[in-house]
Design a protein around this motif. Sequence first.
Motif, PDB file in Angstrom:
ATOM      1  N   LEU A  13      46.344  49.621  12.666  1.00 22.07           N
ATOM      2  CA  LEU A  13      45.227  50.333  13.292  1.00 22.07           C
ATOM      3  C   LEU A  13      44.132  49.369  13.720  1.00 22.07           C
ATOM      4  CD1 LEU A  13      44.821  53.413  10.915  1.00 22.07           C
ATOM      5  CD2 LEU A  13      45.743  53.424  13.236  1.00 22.07           C
ATOM      6  N   TRP A  72      46.478  56.758  21.623  1.00 22.16           N
ATOM      7  CA  TRP A  72      45.234  57.533  21.506  1.00 22.16           C
ATOM      8  C   TRP A  72      44.131  56.942  22.392  1.00 22.16           C
ATOM      9  CZ3 TRP A  72      43.901  61.961  18.917  1.00 22.16           C
ATOM     10  CH2 TRP A  72      42.545  62.231  18.782  1.00 22.16           C
ATOM     11  N   GLN A 102      47.861  54.478  17.627  1.00 21.44           N
ATOM     12  CA  GLN A 102      46.464  54.235  17.977  1.00 21.44           C
ATOM     13  C   GLN A 102      46.330  53.807  19.437  1.00 21.44           C
ATOM     14  OE1 GLN A 102      43.928  54.902  16.052  1.00 21.44           O
ATOM     15  NE2 GLN A 102      42.344  54.162  17.464  1.00 21.44           N
ATOM     16  N   SER A 103      47.288  53.020  19.927  1.00 24.34           N
ATOM     17  CA  SER A 103      47.246  52.588  21.327  1.00 24.34           C
ATOM     18  C   SER A 103      47.408  53.774  22.265  1.00 24.34           C
ATOM     19  CB  SER A 103      48.338  51.545  21.583  1.00 24.34           C
ATOM     20  OG  SER A 103      48.127  50.380  20.807  1.00 24.34           O
ATOM     21  N   LEU A 109      51.663  52.722  13.425  1.00 23.70           N
ATOM     22  CA  LEU A 109      50.234  53.028  13.566  1.00 23.70           C
ATOM     23  C   LEU A 109      49.633  52.317  14.771  1.00 23.70           C
ATOM     24  CD1 LEU A 109      49.067  52.986   9.833  1.00 23.70           C
ATOM     25  CD2 LEU A 109      49.527  54.957  11.295  1.00 23.70           C
ATOM     26  N   TYR A 110      50.110  51.110  15.079  1.00 22.89           N
ATOM     27  CA  TYR A 110      49.630  50.408  16.271  1.00 22.89           C
ATOM     28  C   TYR A 110      49.977  51.199  17.531  1.00 22.89           C
ATOM     29  CZ  TYR A 110      48.985  46.798  19.812  1.00 22.89           C
ATOM     30  OH  TYR A 110      48.580  46.107  20.922  1.00 22.89           O
ATOM     31  N   ALA A 160      45.194  47.289  16.721  1.00 21.49           N
ATOM     32  CA  ALA A 160      45.201  48.088  17.947  1.00 21.49           C
ATOM     33  C   ALA A 160      43.781  48.257  18.498  1.00 21.49           C
ATOM     34  CB  ALA A 160      45.830  49.456  17.666  1.00 21.49           C
ATOM     35  N   ILE A 161      42.830  48.546  17.635  1.00 21.63           N
ATOM     36  CA  ILE A 161      41.443  48.714  18.081  1.00 21.63           C
ATOM     37  C   ILE A 161      40.889  47.395  18.615  1.00 21.63           C
ATOM     38  CG2 ILE A 161      39.104  49.251  17.298  1.00 21.63           C
ATOM     39  CD1 ILE A 161      40.386  51.179  15.250  1.00 21.63           C
ATOM     40  N   SER A 167      50.334  48.185   6.781  1.00 22.03           N
ATOM     41  CA  SER A 167      50.393  49.308   7.727  1.00 22.03           C
ATOM     42  C   SER A 167      49.033  49.594   8.328  1.00 22.03           C
ATOM     43  CB  SER A 167      50.928  50.557   7.017  1.00 22.03           C
ATOM     44  OG  SER A 167      52.249  50.360   6.555  1.00 22.03           O
ATOM     45  N   LEU A 168      47.999  49.641   7.495  1.00 23.32           N
ATOM     46  CA  LEU A 168      46.652  49.921   8.012  1.00 23.32           C
ATOM     47  C   LEU A 168      46.154  48.821   8.937  1.00 23.32           C
ATOM     48  CD1 LEU A 168      44.939  51.394   4.822  1.00 23.32           C
ATOM     49  CD2 LEU A 168      45.715  52.637   6.863  1.00 23.32           C
TER      50      LEU A 168
END
Length: 428
Positions: free
Chosen positions: A28, A126, A123-124, A119-120, A31-32, A24-25
């Motif tokens: 993130l 955001w 974060q996207s 989470l992807y 995505a970054i 899961s992490l």
Amino acid sequence: MALAPFRRTIRVLRGFLTIPGAISLSGLLVAIATWHLEACLHDEHAGLVPAFLEVQADTAEAVFTVSAGASMSALVMVYSIVLLVYTMAASAIGPRLLQRFGDDRVSQVAVGSLGATFLYALQSLWMMDSDGSTDLTVAVGAAYMIVSVLLLLLFVQRVSTRVTIDQEAAEIARALDRQIDNAIARSTPILSSELVLPEGDERKVHAPVDGYVDAIEPGQLLTAARAAGATVFYDVQPGDFVIKGAPIATVFNDPDQALDRAVTDALPLLSVRTPEGDLRFSVNLLVEIALRALSPGVNDTFTAIACVDRLSAALATARAERLSTGVFLDSDGVARVVSPTTTADTLFIEAFPPLRRAARRNGLMSLALERAIARMIRIAEPDQREAMFDELRLLAEEVSASDQLEADKEELLARIDTCLELADRPSA
């Protein structure tokens, strides 16, 4: 060996925490990384992307919003299914199987994939800039969604088979086969009972905490014992429960007590039993399923028979390869670390007597036990048959004392007598 405490911590935290959490992490991080990569390619990639793949900012925002909501809804559904399966497994199969369900890799990866998709997308959203390009970011997000859907389908198919008792018994048997193969690879032809205690200084080492012996990890201890010229005899083996302050080992020829820390480190104590280094764990799981199936409340004889068949196959392999664990040799071939030996006979005695007692009034199960033992006797060497012959004699006494019909008892006793005739034949 320095990582042993860390590995034990991971064992305790496994299930739906470590692997799903890590996957899961990763959403993130991806995505970054994707956002930065797309920013670097902003001036070049416009002409490389086909028109039908170009995405406007408002469309990308809608896609990620739907993706985040759908993945979280699916994640809630998956956990609901898992809890339902846990409830069914605990009542119908056995509560000790819950750890196996939590360790299922398909379920862990499916949960982690949904978490990573959520989470992807979050974060996207955001980082998304209305003036920037989002083509690559949306493409990667679409790939996440496709993979998550496929894994969700695989998860549903996996769960539908895991709640089948016969399928679960087969899975446990395969795990037991792997454990036996690993144990055979580390076997030595020496029994701990055959070793002569060394002369010299000796003392007891006591357990620092309560817990179950998870495994014996002798690597570092072997090196230290060889350097000191010492020998360690453990009083316990994997699967045993010890209490704080109880003697767990006798150390010979170590007057400086330099090995005490290594002795306790090589014997990890956990709050629950695990199958990591404990051959008896999977054997006990199959026995538990069989005993529960034979109970009056369940009365599922054929499930018990399936467990007996699986046990006979695993124990036959252990006999054929002459499984013998518990004696660990150093680089010079000297026994430095010793624990109670586990052989095919000890596993057989762990499994079949409880099943025989539970099958006393069940002719079908008694017949299955006779067939399973007879199969193992026929392929075993003459010097490996004594424990099985003893069990057959006890089975005959159980059948004789049961309240089955005389005709049924006579037929089963005749089969047992035929098998016992092999005990009276001289060895070739």
